[in-house]
Enzyme design. Sequence first.
Site, PDB file in Angstrom:
ATOM      1  N   HIS A   1      -3.144   3.830  -1.493  1.00 56.70           N
ATOM      2  CA  HIS A   1      -2.723   4.763  -2.559  1.00 56.70           C
ATOM      3  C   HIS A   1      -2.261   6.089  -1.956  1.00 56.70           C
ATOM      4  O   HIS A   1      -1.285   6.690  -2.424  1.00 56.70           O
ATOM      5  CB  HIS A   1      -3.893   5.054  -3.505  1.00 56.70           C
ATOM      6  CG  HIS A   1      -3.995   4.106  -4.659  1.00 56.70           C
ATOM      7  ND1 HIS A   1      -2.981   3.938  -5.577  1.00 56.70           N
ATOM      8  CD2 HIS A   1      -4.998   3.300  -5.068  1.00 56.70           C
ATOM      9  CE1 HIS A   1      -3.370   3.051  -6.501  1.00 56.70           C
ATOM     10  NE2 HIS A   1      -4.594   2.645  -6.208  1.00 56.70           N
TER      11      HIS A   1
ATOM     12  N   CYS B   1      -6.090  -2.638 -10.299  1.00 56.65           N
ATOM     13  CA  CYS B   1      -5.922  -1.194 -10.090  1.00 56.65           C
ATOM     14  C   CYS B   1      -5.797  -0.537 -11.456  1.00 56.65           C
ATOM     15  O   CYS B   1      -5.043  -1.023 -12.301  1.00 56.65           O
ATOM     16  CB  CYS B   1      -4.660  -0.958  -9.258  1.00 56.65           C
ATOM     17  SG  CYS B   1      -4.329   0.766  -8.913  1.00 56.65           S
TER      18      CYS B   1
ATOM     19  N   HIS C   1      -7.408  -0.515  -0.001  1.00 54.83           N
ATOM     20  CA  HIS C   1      -6.654  -0.329  -1.239  1.00 54.83           C
ATOM     21  C   HIS C   1      -6.494   1.165  -1.543  1.00 54.83           C
ATOM     22  O   HIS C   1      -5.404   1.623  -1.899  1.00 54.83           O
ATOM     23  CB  HIS C   1      -7.389  -1.063  -2.381  1.00 54.83           C
ATOM     24  CG  HIS C   1      -6.793  -0.911  -3.744  1.00 54.83           C
ATOM     25  ND1 HIS C   1      -6.311  -1.976  -4.481  1.00 54.83           N
ATOM     26  CD2 HIS C   1      -6.627   0.178  -4.532  1.00 54.83           C
ATOM     27  CE1 HIS C   1      -5.866  -1.532  -5.646  1.00 54.83           C
ATOM     28  NE2 HIS C   1      -6.046  -0.225  -5.705  1.00 54.83           N
ATOM     29  N   GLU C   2      -7.592   1.929  -1.377  1.00 53.25           N
ATOM     30  CA  GLU C   2      -7.534   3.366  -1.693  1.00 53.25           C
ATOM     31  C   GLU C   2      -6.689   4.129  -0.669  1.00 53.25           C
ATOM     32  O   GLU C   2      -5.936   5.037  -1.030  1.00 53.25           O
ATOM     33  CB  GLU C   2      -8.941   3.965  -1.780  1.00 53.25           C
ATOM     34  CG  GLU C   2      -9.841   3.336  -2.840  1.00 53.25           C
ATOM     35  CD  GLU C   2      -9.187   3.122  -4.187  1.00 53.25           C
ATOM     36  OE1 GLU C   2      -8.313   3.927  -4.579  1.00 53.25           O
ATOM     37  OE2 GLU C   2      -9.524   2.131  -4.856  1.00 53.25           O
TER      38      GLU C   2
HETATM   39 NI    NI Z   1      -5.763   1.228  -7.204  1.00 50.61          NI
END
Ligand code: NI
Length: 191
Positions: free
Chosen positions: A161, A115, A157-158
């Site tokens: 966030h 990341c 993953h996004e």
């Molecule tokens: Ni990331």
Amino acid sequence: MTDGRVPRSQSQWATGGADPGITTIGDDLLRNIATPVPRPSLETEHLVTALTSTIRRLGGAGIAAPQIGVPQSVAVVEVRRTDMFPDRPESPLLALVNPRVTAWTEEELEDWEGCFSIPNLVGRVRRPAAVTVEHVGSDGAPISSTFEGYLARVVQHEIDHLNGVLYVDKLTSTRTLTTLEHYRRRIASGS
Ligand code: NI
């Protein structure tokens, strides 16, 4: 790749520094829930453009708005092969506005993740092999999309966030955390 050239991942990330335009771990922006976009507008388009140019500049596969300092529920994903990740399957640019994972497979896959907000490290994360995501199009209409394989990983993953979650929260073990230098050596040695 179409032209045979493999872009290099952003060198500062690879050597341990964060890019100056990227929010890093420890910043509350990365731990807060992003604000949903009430109705996609020109401002949303500009945000998507800024996110797209950032991942292309950094050689990343995805980025979420809080990572460039904007606490809105917007992310972009575009998977390209790089020297760091030479085998990942490529996928075209995808803008996710107000995305929500609504269904996922029981089957999980484990792979490396990194990341830009956590410079110089990668680690192993297990995630559902496929997910269905509800999001909104540029006209505000709801869209349901299903993703699988590496793309499903990046999308999850996004979306994490946007919910204040980082991949290090989901490591199979903190013992998998590896510097990029060691990771590169592992790739080179094929282990
Ligand atoms: Ni990331």
